[in-house]
Design a protein around this motif. Structure first.
Motif, PDB file in Angstrom:
ATOM      1  N   THR A 139       0.815  -1.214   0.000  1.00  0.00           N
ATOM      2  CA  THR A 139       0.000   0.000   0.000  1.00  0.00           C
ATOM      3  C   THR A 139       0.853   1.271   0.000  1.00  0.00           C
ATOM      4  O   THR A 139       0.335   2.357  -0.238  1.00  0.00           O
ATOM      5  N   SER A 140       2.158   1.127   0.253  1.00  0.00           N
ATOM      6  CA  SER A 140       3.019   2.316   0.329  1.00  0.00           C
ATOM      7  C   SER A 140       3.741   2.595  -0.978  1.00  0.00           C
ATOM      8  O   SER A 140       4.553   3.521  -1.046  1.00  0.00           O
ATOM      9  N   MET A 141       3.469   1.817  -2.031  1.00  0.00           N
ATOM     10  CA  MET A 141       4.192   2.018  -3.286  1.00  0.00           C
ATOM     11  C   MET A 141       3.212   2.141  -4.443  1.00  0.00           C
ATOM     12  O   MET A 141       2.041   1.753  -4.350  1.00  0.00           O
ATOM     13  N   THR A 142       3.718   2.671  -5.556  1.00  0.00           N
ATOM     14  CA  THR A 142       2.905   2.838  -6.758  1.00  0.00           C
ATOM     15  C   THR A 142       2.856   1.549  -7.566  1.00  0.00           C
ATOM     16  O   THR A 142       1.804   1.131  -8.030  1.00  0.00           O
ATOM     17  N   GLY A 143       4.032   0.914  -7.780  1.00  0.00           N
ATOM     18  CA  GLY A 143       4.051  -0.382  -8.422  1.00  0.00           C
ATOM     19  C   GLY A 143       4.624  -0.407  -9.821  1.00  0.00           C
ATOM     20  O   GLY A 143       4.128  -1.134 -10.683  1.00  0.00           O
ATOM     21  N   TYR A 144       5.710   0.335 -10.079  1.00  0.00           N
ATOM     22  CA  TYR A 144       6.329   0.330 -11.399  1.00  0.00           C
ATOM     23  C   TYR A 144       7.788  -0.142 -11.278  1.00  0.00           C
ATOM     24  O   TYR A 144       8.426   0.054 -10.237  1.00  0.00           O
ATOM     25  N   PRO A 145       8.319  -0.791 -12.311  1.00  0.00           N
ATOM     26  CA  PRO A 145       9.715  -1.234 -12.281  1.00  0.00           C
ATOM     27  C   PRO A 145      10.672  -0.074 -12.050  1.00  0.00           C
ATOM     28  O   PRO A 145      10.534   0.990 -12.642  1.00  0.00           O
ATOM     29  N   GLU A 147      10.967   1.332  -9.078  1.00  0.00           N
ATOM     30  CA  GLU A 147      10.502   2.087  -7.903  1.00  0.00           C
ATOM     31  C   GLU A 147      11.193   1.585  -6.636  1.00  0.00           C
ATOM     32  O   GLU A 147      11.266   0.387  -6.389  1.00  0.00           O
ATOM     33  N   PRO A 148      11.702   2.493  -5.788  1.00  0.00           N
ATOM     34  CA  PRO A 148      12.286   2.078  -4.509  1.00  0.00           C
ATOM     35  C   PRO A 148      11.223   1.468  -3.584  1.00  0.00           C
ATOM     36  O   PRO A 148      10.085   1.941  -3.539  1.00  0.00           O
ATOM     37  N   VAL A 149      11.611   0.415  -2.877  1.00  0.00           N
ATOM     38  CA  VAL A 149      10.706  -0.275  -1.962  1.00  0.00           C
ATOM     39  C   VAL A 149      11.466  -0.566  -0.668  1.00  0.00           C
ATOM     40  O   VAL A 149      12.613  -1.032  -0.704  1.00  0.00           O
ATOM     41  N   SER A 250      -4.434  -0.631 -14.591  1.00  0.00           N
ATOM     42  CA  SER A 250      -3.610   0.499 -15.066  1.00  0.00           C
ATOM     43  C   SER A 250      -2.672   0.067 -16.186  1.00  0.00           C
ATOM     44  O   SER A 250      -2.532   0.768 -17.198  1.00  0.00           O
ATOM     45  N   ARG A 251      -2.000  -1.062 -16.012  1.00  0.00           N
ATOM     46  CA  ARG A 251      -1.049  -1.517 -17.031  1.00  0.00           C
ATOM     47  C   ARG A 251      -1.756  -1.798 -18.352  1.00  0.00           C
ATOM     48  O   ARG A 251      -1.206  -1.538 -19.429  1.00  0.00           O
ATOM     49  N   THR A 252      -2.973  -2.325 -18.278  1.00  0.00           N
ATOM     50  CA  THR A 252      -3.730  -2.626 -19.491  1.00  0.00           C
ATOM     51  C   THR A 252      -4.115  -1.346 -20.217  1.00  0.00           C
ATOM     52  O   THR A 252      -4.016  -1.256 -21.448  1.00  0.00           O
ATOM     53  N   ARG A 253      -4.562  -0.328 -19.485  1.00  0.00           N
ATOM     54  CA  ARG A 253      -4.916   0.944 -20.113  1.00  0.00           C
ATOM     55  C   ARG A 253      -3.710   1.563 -20.817  1.00  0.00           C
ATOM     56  O   ARG A 253      -3.823   2.063 -21.941  1.00  0.00           O
ATOM     57  N   ILE A 254      -2.556   1.534 -20.156  1.00  0.00           N
ATOM     58  CA  ILE A 254      -1.356   2.120 -20.753  1.00  0.00           C
ATOM     59  C   ILE A 254      -0.939   1.352 -21.999  1.00  0.00           C
ATOM     60  O   ILE A 254      -0.564   1.943 -23.019  1.00  0.00           O
ATOM     61  N   ALA A 255      -1.002   0.015 -21.946  1.00  0.00           N
ATOM     62  CA  ALA A 255      -0.637  -0.785 -23.124  1.00  0.00           C
ATOM     63  C   ALA A 255      -1.565  -0.482 -24.295  1.00  0.00           C
ATOM     64  O   ALA A 255      -1.130  -0.397 -25.448  1.00  0.00           O
ATOM     65  N   ALA A 256      -2.872  -0.288 -24.011  1.00  0.00           N
ATOM     66  CA  ALA A 256      -3.819   0.068 -25.072  1.00  0.00           C
ATOM     67  C   ALA A 256      -3.510   1.449 -25.632  1.00  0.00           C
ATOM     68  O   ALA A 256      -3.573   1.674 -26.852  1.00  0.00           O
ATOM     69  N   ASP A 280      -4.829   7.208 -12.373  1.00  0.00           N
ATOM     70  CA  ASP A 280      -4.244   6.764 -11.106  1.00  0.00           C
ATOM     71  C   ASP A 280      -2.727   6.900 -11.170  1.00  0.00           C
ATOM     72  O   ASP A 280      -2.140   7.011 -12.249  1.00  0.00           O
ATOM     73  N   PRO A 281      -2.052   6.883 -10.025  1.00  0.00           N
ATOM     74  CA  PRO A 281      -0.600   7.124  -9.998  1.00  0.00           C
ATOM     75  C   PRO A 281       0.203   6.094 -10.791  1.00  0.00           C
ATOM     76  O   PRO A 281       1.209   6.460 -11.415  1.00  0.00           O
ATOM     77  N   LEU A 282      -0.183   4.810 -10.752  1.00  0.00           N
ATOM     78  CA  LEU A 282       0.580   3.804 -11.484  1.00  0.00           C
ATOM     79  C   LEU A 282       0.514   4.061 -12.982  1.00  0.00           C
ATOM     80  O   LEU A 282       1.534   3.989 -13.681  1.00  0.00           O
ATOM     81  N   ALA A 283      -0.677   4.365 -13.494  1.00  0.00           N
ATOM     82  CA  ALA A 283      -0.804   4.645 -14.930  1.00  0.00           C
ATOM     83  C   ALA A 283       0.072   5.835 -15.325  1.00  0.00           C
ATOM     84  O   ALA A 283       0.762   5.803 -16.354  1.00  0.00           O
ATOM     85  N   ARG A 284       0.075   6.882 -14.513  1.00  0.00           N
ATOM     86  CA  ARG A 284       0.885   8.063 -14.836  1.00  0.00           C
ATOM     87  C   ARG A 284       2.375   7.730 -14.797  1.00  0.00           C
ATOM     88  O   ARG A 284       3.147   8.186 -15.648  1.00  0.00           O
ATOM     89  N   ALA A 285       2.783   6.912 -13.816  1.00  0.00           N
ATOM     90  CA  ALA A 285       4.194   6.539 -13.719  1.00  0.00           C
ATOM     91  C   ALA A 285       4.624   5.697 -14.913  1.00  0.00           C
ATOM     92  O   ALA A 285       5.704   5.902 -15.480  1.00  0.00           O
ATOM     93  N   LEU A 286       3.791   4.753 -15.324  1.00  0.00           N
ATOM     94  CA  LEU A 286       4.131   3.900 -16.461  1.00  0.00           C
ATOM     95  C   LEU A 286       4.178   4.697 -17.760  1.00  0.00           C
ATOM     96  O   LEU A 286       5.053   4.491 -18.607  1.00  0.00           O
TER      97      LEU A 286
END
Length: 309
Positions: A139-145, A147-149, A250-256, A280-286
């Protein structure tokens, strides 16, 4: 991660009884409630006929198509609702370097990874495997390759005959170490309703970052959308537009969106569609970290332009 150890093994109640108890006693909102069934899973691990019955079923019904084994390593024993009983085989690595690298990758030997579901596991055969464990807070991360964890080391543990381990989805990170002798484990898995929309990750624990995505349903959707870049017709842009605006992943939307831009150019992605795609933040980061698409994608099949190879 939770661990429970047993001094002896009780008589097994059977696969059907364990699944009935899971539906009755486990709270799907609380992964740790799986540990209420650590004792009956440990008892079931003593029944060597479970795997043998699955193998015999496949041998007897070979004409009927798929068997209990949905991969060379994993045997689907039975399921009920969100609960699945599975047996995993943990072989030794071959001496040949190429085959060794392939099998290690398939089995996630040495690769730190998490899960997007929770499960308890017991040793089923052989001496069992060792695993190095870390924990993190999804819950503390966005979820993109990249990203610091923040990862907390929990030590090395052995799944031997006396042990049941709980791996919590979105919390536990571990790597499998090859066993000293061929082994097998039996799992009671609890798959959430949104498992097909969530991601699994590989981690670089030395750098403390997400290394990549594990091949999951989300990963397969992204790979499938990549085909649209070079295999499309007049309907493809509209279909991609609908996915990039509406899909919950999010990943699917970005791939499309990337496929649409590759096919029809940047102007095909309107301002309103872009806002909905990047909601959402993940989509923007990707989207921000994506490599720019080539100026002209090679088209294999298209009814809108000249075919090329």
């Amino acid at each position: 991660m939770l661990k429970q150890r047993f001094a002896g093994r009780a008589a097994p109640e059977g696969v059907a009884v364990l699944l009935e108890r899971a539906q009755r006693e486990v709270d799907p909102r609380d992964p740790r409630s799986l540990m209420a069934l650590a004792a009956p899973l440990h008892a079931l691990a003593g029944d060597r006929t479970v795997l043998q019955r699955c193998i015999h079923h496949g041998l007897e019904h070979w004409r009927d198509g798929p068997t209990h084994f949905y991969s060379s390593q994993s045997c689907h024993v039975a399921s009920a609702g969100p609960f699945v009983i599975r047996i995993n085989l943990w072989p030794l690595l071959p001496a040949d370097p190429r085959r060794r690298a392939i099998l290690a990758d398939v089995l996630s030997y040495f690769d730190y990874h998490d899960h997007n579901f929770s499960f308890i596991t017991a040793n089923y055969a052989g001496p069992g495997y060792e695993t190095d464990l870390y924990s993190y807070d999804a819950t503390s991360m966005t979820g993109y390759p990249g990203e610091p964890v923040a990862l907390t080391y929990l030590g090395r543990h052995t799944l031997d005959d006396a042990t049941v381990l709980l791996y919590e989805g979105g919390k536990d990170v571990h790597r499998q170490l090859p066993p000293s002798q061929p082994s097998a484990s039996i799992n009671l898995m609890m798959t959430p309703a949104d498992a097909g929309l969530t991601n699994q990750f590989y981690f670089d624990v030395e750098r403390g970052v997400i290394r990549d995505y594990v091949g999951s349903w989300s990963h397969k959707r992204v790979d499938a959308l990549a085909f649209a870049r070079c295999w499309h017709d007049r309907q493809t842009p509209a279909l991609l537009q609908q996915i990039l605006e509406c899909h919950p992943c999010s990943r699917t939307r970005i791939a499309a969106g990337q496929a649409l831009v590759a096919i029809a150019g940047p102007d095909a992605l309107g301002a309103g569609s872009r806002v909905r795609m990047l909601r959402d933040p993940l989509a923007r980061a990707l989207w921000d970290r994506a490599a720019p698409a080539p100026a002209a994608m090679p088209t294999i099949y298209s009814t809108t332009g000249r075919e090329a190879t």
